[in-house]
Design a protein around this motif. Structure first.
Motif, short mmCIF file in Angstrom:
data_model
loop_
_atom_site.label_atom_id
_atom_site.label_comp_id
_atom_site.label_asym_id
_atom_site.label_seq_id
_atom_site.Cartn_x
_atom_site.Cartn_y
_atom_site.Cartn_z
N VAL A 184 36.66 -8.08 14.40
CA VAL A 184 37.04 -8.98 15.49
C VAL A 184 37.37 -10.37 14.95
O VAL A 184 38.38 -10.97 15.30
N ILE A 185 36.51 -10.87 14.07
CA ILE A 185 36.71 -12.20 13.51
C ILE A 185 37.95 -12.25 12.63
O ILE A 185 38.77 -13.17 12.72
N LEU A 186 38.12 -11.27 11.76
CA LEU A 186 39.28 -11.26 10.87
C LEU A 186 40.59 -11.22 11.66
O LEU A 186 41.55 -11.89 11.32
N ARG A 187 40.60 -10.43 12.72
CA ARG A 187 41.81 -10.34 13.55
C ARG A 187 42.13 -11.71 14.15
O ARG A 187 43.28 -12.14 14.15
N GLU A 188 41.12 -12.39 14.67
CA GLU A 188 41.35 -13.70 15.30
C GLU A 188 41.75 -14.74 14.26
O GLU A 188 42.68 -15.51 14.47
N LEU A 189 41.08 -14.75 13.10
CA LEU A 189 41.43 -15.72 12.06
C LEU A 189 42.84 -15.48 11.52
O LEU A 189 43.55 -16.43 11.21
N ALA A 190 43.23 -14.22 11.43
CA ALA A 190 44.56 -13.90 10.92
C ALA A 190 45.65 -14.43 11.86
O ALA A 190 46.77 -14.68 11.42
N GLN A 191 45.32 -14.61 13.15
CA GLN A 191 46.29 -15.14 14.09
C GLN A 191 46.44 -16.65 13.96
O GLN A 191 47.38 -17.23 14.47
N GLY A 192 45.51 -17.30 13.29
CA GLY A 192 45.65 -18.71 13.00
C GLY A 192 45.03 -19.64 14.00
O GLY A 192 44.01 -19.35 14.60
N GLY A 193 45.66 -20.76 14.18
CA GLY A 193 45.11 -21.85 14.95
C GLY A 193 45.05 -23.05 14.01
O GLY A 193 45.03 -22.88 12.79
N ALA A 194 45.03 -24.26 14.53
CA ALA A 194 45.09 -25.45 13.68
C ALA A 194 43.99 -25.48 12.63
O ALA A 194 44.25 -25.64 11.44
N LYS A 195 42.73 -25.33 13.05
CA LYS A 195 41.63 -25.38 12.08
C LYS A 195 41.65 -24.16 11.16
O LYS A 195 41.41 -24.27 9.97
N ALA A 196 41.94 -23.01 11.73
CA ALA A 196 41.99 -21.80 10.91
C ALA A 196 43.12 -21.88 9.90
O ALA A 196 42.98 -21.42 8.78
N LYS A 197 44.23 -22.49 10.31
CA LYS A 197 45.37 -22.58 9.40
C LYS A 197 45.00 -23.38 8.16
O LYS A 197 45.26 -22.95 7.05
N LEU A 241 45.57 -19.81 3.58
CA LEU A 241 45.78 -19.58 2.16
C LEU A 241 44.99 -18.38 1.66
O LEU A 241 45.31 -17.79 0.64
N ARG A 242 43.96 -18.01 2.41
CA ARG A 242 43.13 -16.86 2.03
C ARG A 242 43.42 -15.64 2.92
O ARG A 242 42.69 -14.67 2.91
N ALA A 243 44.51 -15.71 3.67
CA ALA A 243 44.81 -14.65 4.65
C ALA A 243 45.03 -13.30 4.00
O ALA A 243 44.66 -12.28 4.56
N SER A 244 45.61 -13.28 2.81
CA SER A 244 45.87 -11.97 2.21
C SER A 244 44.57 -11.22 1.93
O SER A 244 44.50 -10.01 2.14
N LYS A 245 43.52 -11.92 1.50
CA LYS A 245 42.24 -11.25 1.28
C LYS A 245 41.68 -10.73 2.60
O LYS A 245 41.20 -9.60 2.67
N ALA A 246 41.79 -11.53 3.64
CA ALA A 246 41.28 -11.10 4.95
C ALA A 246 42.07 -9.89 5.47
O ALA A 246 41.50 -8.98 6.04
N GLN A 247 43.38 -9.91 5.26
CA GLN A 247 44.20 -8.79 5.71
C GLN A 247 43.81 -7.51 4.97
O GLN A 247 43.74 -6.44 5.56
N ILE A 248 43.54 -7.64 3.69
CA ILE A 248 43.10 -6.47 2.93
C ILE A 248 41.76 -5.97 3.45
O ILE A 248 41.56 -4.78 3.64
N ASP A 249 40.83 -6.89 3.69
CA ASP A 249 39.53 -6.51 4.23
C ASP A 249 39.68 -5.84 5.60
O ASP A 249 39.02 -4.87 5.90
N LEU A 250 40.57 -6.37 6.41
CA LEU A 250 40.80 -5.81 7.74
C LEU A 250 41.38 -4.40 7.62
O LEU A 250 40.94 -3.49 8.32
N LEU A 251 42.32 -4.21 6.72
CA LEU A 251 42.93 -2.89 6.55
C LEU A 251 41.92 -1.87 6.04
O LEU A 251 42.02 -0.69 6.35
N GLU A 252 40.94 -2.31 5.24
CA GLU A 252 39.94 -1.39 4.70
C GLU A 252 39.10 -0.79 5.81
O GLU A 252 38.55 0.29 5.65
N ASP A 253 38.98 -1.45 6.95
CA ASP A 253 38.19 -0.94 8.06
C ASP A 253 38.89 0.19 8.80
O ASP A 253 38.27 0.90 9.59
#
Length: 186
Positions: free
Chosen positions: A155-168, A173-185
């Motif tokens: 849930v958190i990775l999906r929301e962070l991957a969508q961004g937002g000012a603070k998240a951006k 810059l670390r989105a690729s790691k999060a996307q990989i982690d998300l795909l592993e699920d």
């Protein structure tokens, strides 16, 4: 039987059977004429390519036909999540992504609240994961059952991957790691 003409990795969707409680597993072992022994089996190892996955009936039939007299099993239950569990998971995810837990909390406040509400409705007496494993000729054969339950990390990775000012600033810059982690699920 699988036939391929390409020597490339083929990703295929895996449909898991429902997790079973210990008594239900023991009944299945009895039907197959096998003994079952509890063990601490690592979920991550069950998804490794060297482990051969099979349906429970097929695994037990194969083990029995191979002369195996016993299998190991593990059943995992998760208690309902609370704020302490959310803190633990958010802190772990923040370490993994090298961003502040406060940023995660702020950006994902609504999703965390929804997660806690959804998890509170889940029956904690129903197992989340069940694993059965047999070794035949040095090869691990396993069955992995899973019941749906809310996963805060996803849930958190999906929301962070969508961004937002603070998240951006803290995350993109670390989105690729999060996307990989998300795909592993998946």
């Amino acid at each position: 039987m699988k036939i391929t003409k390409n020597l490339v990795h083929i990703a295929s969707e895996v449909e898991l059977e429902a997790a079973l409680a210990e008594q239900a597993l023991k009944a299945e072992f009895d039907k197959a004429g096998l003994k079952g022994f509890p063990a601490e089996l690592d979920i991550a190892e069950r998804t490794e390519e060297h482990v051969q996955m099979a349906k429970l009936d097929d695994l037990l039939g194969f083990a029995s036909a191979s002369g195996i007299a016993a299998v190991t099993y593990d059943v995992t239950y998760f208690p309902q999540a609370d704020e302490a569990e959310v803190d633990r998971q958010v802190a772990q995810l923040a370490r993994d992504l090298e961003i502040s837990p406060e940023v995660i909390r702020e950006v994902c406040e609504q999703q965390i609240a929804e997660y806690l509400e959804l998890d509170a409705k889940r029956d904690a007496a129903v197992p989340v994961h069940s694993i059965v494993e047999a070794y035949v000729g040095g090869t691990a054969f396993a069955w992995y059952g899973m019941n749906e339950y809310p996963r805060l990390r996803r849930v958190i990775l999906r929301e962070l991957a969508q961004g937002g000012a603070k998240a951006k600033r803290a995350f993109v810059l670390r989105a690729s790691k999060a996307q990989i982690d998300l795909l592993e699920d998946f």
